[in-house]
Motif scaffolding. Structure first.
Motif, PDB file in Angstrom:
ATOM      1  N   CYS A  67      32.268  47.078  -4.418  1.00  0.00           N
ATOM      2  CA  CYS A  67      32.935  47.539  -3.201  1.00  0.00           C
ATOM      3  C   CYS A  67      33.168  49.040  -3.305  1.00  0.00           C
ATOM      4  O   CYS A  67      33.620  49.544  -4.334  1.00  0.00           O
ATOM      5  N   HIS A  69      35.250  50.833  -1.482  1.00  0.00           N
ATOM      6  CA  HIS A  69      36.614  51.205  -1.102  1.00  0.00           C
ATOM      7  C   HIS A  69      36.598  52.415  -0.161  1.00  0.00           C
ATOM      8  O   HIS A  69      37.197  53.470  -0.429  1.00  0.00           O
ATOM      9  N   LYS A  86      43.249  47.967   4.458  1.00  0.00           N
ATOM     10  CA  LYS A  86      43.305  49.159   3.603  1.00  0.00           C
ATOM     11  C   LYS A  86      44.755  49.435   3.241  1.00  0.00           C
ATOM     12  O   LYS A  86      45.604  49.584   4.128  1.00  0.00           O
ATOM     13  N   VAL A  92      43.104  51.761  -1.222  1.00  0.00           N
ATOM     14  CA  VAL A  92      42.270  50.689  -1.747  1.00  0.00           C
ATOM     15  C   VAL A  92      42.040  49.641  -0.656  1.00  0.00           C
ATOM     16  O   VAL A  92      42.975  49.247   0.043  1.00  0.00           O
ATOM     17  N   ARG A  94      41.690  46.044   0.316  1.00  0.00           N
ATOM     18  CA  ARG A  94      42.140  44.811  -0.321  1.00  0.00           C
ATOM     19  C   ARG A  94      41.825  43.592   0.542  1.00  0.00           C
ATOM     20  O   ARG A  94      41.491  43.717   1.715  1.00  0.00           O
ATOM     21  N   THR A 148      38.635  44.544  -6.388  1.00  0.00           N
ATOM     22  CA  THR A 148      39.976  44.933  -5.935  1.00  0.00           C
ATOM     23  C   THR A 148      40.424  46.252  -6.554  1.00  0.00           C
ATOM     24  O   THR A 148      41.573  46.649  -6.373  1.00  0.00           O
TER      25      THR A 148
END
Length: 209
Positions: A67, A69, A86, A92, A94, A148
């Protein structure tokens, strides 16, 4: 705008494709069988670890993909229930497993193929006990999963597991909104690329070249 913009720089000149980042991620987050949030891809020949060209004129490098991000995440815009969001403090991206309805709109909208996985069945494991950090959320059936940034570790002031596991010191983690951070300083002196900049997502993963 988030107070921070947490992300990574990944040095493609230092990455040796050892897959330590991928394995550390899988163990730390107790990922189900066949789920990988972090992958190492070879830019070169047709196969993994295969260079382009004919010896002795060959070339290749490695790209680790997870990911991104993004600062402008496409996935967040399409999630109908706010399960993909976000974080306002860190930037981040999530996911809330309890809210996820399994529509997979986030997977369709994300331009970075393969960074998400969907649990079609009850998560299964080769071991009969959990591994990794006990604070990792329980994996669930019919939900989407992805990197994550080791949110459970960030909450303790620690870097993501993949960063600590990188033996080649190719991965660096920090806040891009802080000009004095290591990641910001690296961008100021090194050439870099982002994946698919034309998509307008502005990833928080920068590949040093």
């Amino acid at each position: 705008m988030a107070n921070q913009r947490l992300g990574m720089t990944i040095d493609t000149k230092r990455c040796i494709a050892c897959n330590s980042c991928a394995v550390a991620c899988k163990i730390e987050n107790n990922l189900p069988n066949n789920n990988w949030w972090n992958r190492v891809m070879t830019v070169g020949g047709e196969h993994l670890d295969a260079p382009e060209g004919t010896y002795p004129n060959v070339k290749m490098h490695n790209i680790t993909v997870a990911c991104q991000h993004c600062d402008n995440p496409a996935c967040v815009k399409v999630c109908p229930v706010g399960a993909t969001y976000k974080d306002e403090e860190t930037g981040v991206v999530r996911q809330d497993y309890d809210k996820c309805i399994g529509c997979r709109m986030c997977m369709a909208a994300c331009p970075y193929t393969g960074v998400r996985s969907f649990n079609w069945e009850e998560p299964a494991y080769h071991l009969d006990f959990s591994v990794g950090d006990p604070d990792v959320p329980t994996h669930q059936k019919h939900v989407v999963e992805k990197c994550t940034l080791c949110w459970h570790r960030l909450a303790k002031g620690l870097a993501p597991a993949c960063v600590e596991a990188c033996s080649a010191r190719a991965r660096h983690f920090g806040d891009f909104n802080d000009p004095d951070s290591e990641v910001s300083q690296l961008l100021s002196v090194r050439s870099y690329e982002q994946l698919l900049p034309s998509e307008g997502t502005d990833p928080s993963m920068y590949y040093l070249v």
